[in-house]
Design a protein around this motif. Structure first.
Motif, PDB file in Angstrom:
ATOM      1  N   ALA A  85       0.823  -1.210   0.000  1.00 24.35           N
ATOM      2  CA  ALA A  85       0.000   0.000   0.000  1.00 24.35           C
ATOM      3  C   ALA A  85       0.859   1.263   0.000  1.00 24.35           C
ATOM      4  O   ALA A  85       0.578   2.219  -0.724  1.00 24.35           O
ATOM      5  N   THR A  88       2.496   1.625  -3.359  1.00 28.47           N
ATOM      6  CA  THR A  88       1.472   2.019  -4.327  1.00 28.47           C
ATOM      7  C   THR A  88       1.184   3.510  -4.238  1.00 28.47           C
ATOM      8  O   THR A  88       1.053   4.194  -5.260  1.00 28.47           O
ATOM      9  N   HIS A 153      -1.937  -2.617  -8.287  1.00 29.96           N
ATOM     10  CA  HIS A 153      -2.664  -1.701  -7.413  1.00 29.96           C
ATOM     11  C   HIS A 153      -2.585  -0.270  -7.926  1.00 29.96           C
ATOM     12  O   HIS A 153      -3.547   0.492  -7.787  1.00 29.96           O
ATOM     13  N   SER A 214      -5.638   0.103  -2.109  1.00 23.30           N
ATOM     14  CA  SER A 214      -4.613  -0.945  -2.159  1.00 23.30           C
ATOM     15  C   SER A 214      -4.762  -1.909  -0.992  1.00 23.30           C
ATOM     16  O   SER A 214      -4.591  -3.126  -1.159  1.00 23.30           O
ATOM     17  N   GLU A 217      -7.655  -4.304  -1.746  1.00 24.70           N
ATOM     18  CA  GLU A 217      -7.685  -4.964  -3.051  1.00 24.70           C
ATOM     19  C   GLU A 217      -7.504  -6.481  -2.898  1.00 24.70           C
ATOM     20  O   GLU A 217      -6.554  -6.945  -2.279  1.00 24.70           O
TER      21      GLU A 217
END
Length: 280
Positions: A85, A88, A153, A214, A217
């Motif tokens: 995350a 991303t 992502h 993210s 996901e």
């Protein structure tokens, strides 16, 4: 006399009766929203819960110990989820800041089409997109890697990053940059000292949206990351499909808490003047 008093009583009673259907509607909404959350919280501390018991027959925290044990996989999944995350967000902002500034400041003839192009990953079913991405990543050896997950992502969260960044830069008065330029500042200095700090709240909200997207996901993580890179949504799916509702509920709680906290932060940073320019 009696008829007039009856009509007066009914007129006074009518506003009170009007709240009855409203109360029923709000009660049903609260049940459907908070009922599953209450059920999830009960499962996180339930030791034994079976039919016909309405509530758990025994409470405890052994499931928490099993989840966070070295073999539980939750800590590794949490580390992977946070790492993917954060990476991303970094990659998405590196792309979204120059793209958002260009879309907000330059007079591009196909500006609307460019903004719509970022919606393409959202326009098709995720399953078909990620199956083909997984096949391509397998050929170039990105399948089962953190880098592959980050790319997937980013492709999914870039729409939030670019659209909100564009709105944040559009909400800033251009005369502020022009004043800095007339005072002797160069383009980069004016951007770094004036534009970027003013756009920071919108960019922060953009980063939070990308981070939460993210973190939650699942489809892309399943086809590209599993089984080498396990994230919290994958752990939640594995536990839920295996009937281990305690582990699934604890994992869901770990995903829910940052979502609630960050959404409160987004509500603080994302002002009406920025929202009014999304898509413009």
């Amino acid at each position: 006399m009696m008829a007039s008093s009856l009509s007066l009583s009914l007129s006074r009673l009518a506003p009170a009766l009007w709240w009855v259907p409203r109360g029923i509607v709000f009660g049903l909404m609260a049940f459907f929203i908070f009922g599953p959350l209450a059920n999830m919280l009960l499962w996180t501390v339930a030791e034994r819960w079976y039919f016909p018991h309405t509530l758990p027959a025994q409470y405890g925290f052994s499931a928490w110990q099993n989840v966070f044990a070295p073999r539980g996989g939750a800590l590794e999944s949490l580390r992977n989820s946070l790492l993917v995350a954060v990476l991303t967000v970094i990659v998405a902002l590196m792309l979204a800041i120059p793209a958002g500034y260009a879309l907000a400041r330059l007079k591009l003839p196909v500006r609307g089409l460019i903004l719509l192009a970022f919606l393409i990953p959202q326009a098709f079913p995720n399953l078909t997109v990620y199956v083909n991405i997984a096949r391509i990543f397998y050929e170039i050896r990105l399948n089962g890697t953190v880098a592959g997950l980050v790319l997937v992502h980013v492709s999914h969260g870039l729409v939030y990053a670019v659209w909100i960044a564009t709105a944040a830069f559009s909400a800033i008065d251009r005369e502020l940059e022009q004043a800095a330029r007339s005072a002797g500042a160069g383009p980069m200095r004016a951007f770094m000292d004036i534009t970027l700090p003013l756009a920071a709240p919108g960019l922060m909200a953009s980063a939070i949206f990308v981070f939460l997207e993210s973190l939650d996901e699942f489809t892309g993580s399943y086809f590209v990351g599993a089984p080498d890179v396990t994230t919290l949504p994958l752990l939640l799916y594995t536990a839920g499909s295996g009937g281990n509702y305690q582990v699934a509920s604890i994992t869901a709680l770990l995903l829910l808490v940052p979502s609630l906290v960050f959404m409160l932060v987004v509500e603080r940073f994302l002002k009406a003047d920025v929202l009014s320019r999304v898509g413009h």
